[in-house]
Design a protein around this motif. Sequence first.
Motif, short mmCIF file in Angstrom:
data_model
loop_
_atom_site.label_atom_id
_atom_site.label_comp_id
_atom_site.label_asym_id
_atom_site.label_seq_id
_atom_site.Cartn_x
_atom_site.Cartn_y
_atom_site.Cartn_z
N LYS A 93 69.44 32.04 66.54
CA LYS A 93 68.20 32.80 66.35
C LYS A 93 67.82 33.44 67.69
CE LYS A 93 66.10 29.21 64.84
NZ LYS A 93 65.05 28.28 64.51
N PRO A 94 67.13 34.59 67.65
CA PRO A 94 66.82 35.31 68.90
C PRO A 94 66.15 34.45 69.96
CG PRO A 94 66.13 36.59 66.98
CD PRO A 94 66.65 35.30 66.46
N VAL A 147 66.33 31.25 70.48
CA VAL A 147 67.28 30.30 71.04
C VAL A 147 68.25 31.04 71.97
CG1 VAL A 147 69.09 28.63 70.51
CG2 VAL A 147 67.10 28.79 69.04
N ASN A 153 67.69 33.74 73.65
CA ASN A 153 67.01 34.10 74.89
C ASN A 153 66.91 32.94 75.85
OD1 ASN A 153 66.64 36.78 74.56
ND2 ASN A 153 64.59 36.62 73.71
#
Lengths: 77, 703
Positions: free
Chosen positions: A25-26, A28, A30
């Motif tokens: 997921k984005p 995570v 990042n």
Amino acid sequence: MEISPRSLSEIPVGKRVRIHQLESKPEVCNRLRELGFCENAIIRCVINGEGNLICEVCNTRVGLNHSIAQTIKVSIV
Amino acid sequence: MFREKIQSTTRYVAIIGNPNAGKTTLFNALTGMRQKVANYPGVTVEKKEGKVIFNNGDSATLLDLPGTYSLTANSPDEKIATDILFGRTSHTPLPEFVICVVDASNLERNLYLVSQIIDHHTPLIIALNMIDAAEKSGMIVNAQKLSDELGVKVVATIANKGIGIDELKTAMQSHITVSQKARQWSLPNVVKEECRELQTILQDAHHLSEPDSFHEAIQLLTAASALNEHQDRYAPEVLEHVKKDHEHLDILGIDRQSVFIESRYEWIKHVCEISRQMKPQALETTSDKIDKVLTHKIFGFMIFIALMAMMFQAIFSWANAPMEWIGEGFTALGARVTAVMPAGDLRDLIVNGALAGVGAVVTFLPQIFFLFLFLGILEDTGYMARAAFIMDRMMSKVGLHGKSFIPMLSSFACAIPGIMATRTIENRKDRLVTMLVSPLISCSARLPVYALMIAAFIPQKKLLGFFSLPGLTLVSMYLLGLVAALTFAWIFKKTLLKGETPAFIMELPPYKLPSLKSVVMHTWERSYLFLKRAGTFILGVSIVLWFLATYPKIENATPAQQLQQSFAGQAGHLIEPVIKPLGFNWKIGIGLIGSILQREVFVSTMGTIYNIKDAKTGEANLSLRQKMHNDVDPLTGAPTFTILTAICLMVYYVLAMQCMSTVAVVHRETNSWRWPIFQIGYMTALAYGMTFIVYRVGLLLIA
């Protein structure tokens, strides 16, 4: 030299790998990138103990669980 | 008002850095003992301020910000750091400049934060810390070259040895400026263009400064396409533009999430190449070798359990002697006061109220001291992060993150630092679940209750020739709390706060020998707080209780009748019907009422009521546990306490929420009354239900 990408969880201890892609997921992804797990970064698996593993990233050790390691696609360098 | 006042009288400086970069050590080295708030074992979560005094007598206030990897706030902890740095809070003034602590052996990741601070045009000095450790692992960082590349002052330090501190102080007194090298990293042209346009719109619509608009523009461009979280914060024209940008970049095949981070890292790589020399090194460090054993799937877990068992065993055996000295000291003091003062209510108040009550609680100081000492050592060596790593497997079974284990471990000392340590948990729901269950872990305030009940009623028997029955009982109480906490975490994650099992990503700092000074300082601070509470709150409660247990006075009554007719006795009788099904009588009722605010008050309450009673029957020289053991109901002749009552009482204390301070902290951290009230409700119901079951089953077994 490059072999087709595998997930980090399958990499034997001690091998240096280059990160290809993060497939979480984005938020995570990042967090991973901020800790040094960016695309093209070179990391090394220090301990891979069925489940959780420890990687060397930018000279520090980061613990990851198996499910995260599976989303990190790497190739051995 | 507050803001102006602070700025006009003293300089305000913040210290920021990655977790484990040595921020707190540097803070301690700069401020010495001139600190305002204690640090809890666990993580730096409190707002901590200290005073730096310069050679010429000037001073500055230094604020220790929570550790953060970036200014893109992930957890509440990191949000505090970002908000203060951006001057978004009303409770803290905007710092005049910041000191960014950079771990020299981990330059890349630490410079990521530095580059964000530079981009924000914040005046900055860099403390290039732990240069000795970096050299050991084959890295020589040239502070001057780094300074040239970053455009800010860089001071090399080894904070734990006090090296570079004077230079840093001198640097702090000079004029600190913003770096001229902001945003030297280059984005792909198309992204740069979009970013610039968005900045202009943001500046117009929201009156943002240029640096703020840059930060916001990046946040918006990397956001998920739906922009749901941003609907309320931004003007429609901004969101409209962001949507177009997203579409544009997505069509071009640019990964919006990674492009900013990667571009920054490209620049950082360049800075590192210029300012750092690397020597080839052995691949496996000492820490790695230790980790092979300590994080092993089976050995690691066994070592962890063994360490915990050793800790609790040590708390009991080492603390024994000093506890007896303190107990004897209070008894001697009581005898001395009795000898010099004329008989009367005042002497009674001092000896049987104040001294008996406070003495009963202060006796447990040695145990509290050892508990905090052990936790402090585990934290300081770097083992705590490994404990989270090992426990992640177990925690993920109940749907929580390994990080949730650190608050739980701290809760063995006290639920308050435990609940505050949940601030490092990114996910709101997981944080809430951890907060809800942490008070089920047996804290140090329950220890006096367990210790008293076990010493008085559990026979000193050996099992299998090695384990002692009292020791096993104590371990069972701790395990009961842990199992209850995990079970309820699982239930909450399945029902009330549904969510996926979070990802475990956690830095494991290298092992190091614990610093005696900082461990002792933490332990002393915590022990002092305990003593202070005994000297204030518990003293007050003991005096009130003495009054309630002594009045109204009845002529020619036996001590037992007197206690029964007193205010406290009446209150105990009042709740007796409710607690009778649990096997508790009215005397225990007095203790339960007294300890609604704080658990250890139970012990001082027993100390007070048994002293009042026995001072008159000539049994004053017996210890509290002997008195409780001998106590019988004058009417039926049945003992007040049996082994079963003692066990039931301990089970009740394991599970019940009897701590107003915890309720207050949960209220503050959740910013609502809903969760603390829910917590009191479910814990009380659980405590009552479990105690009832244990009592009924126990009765069947005895019969």
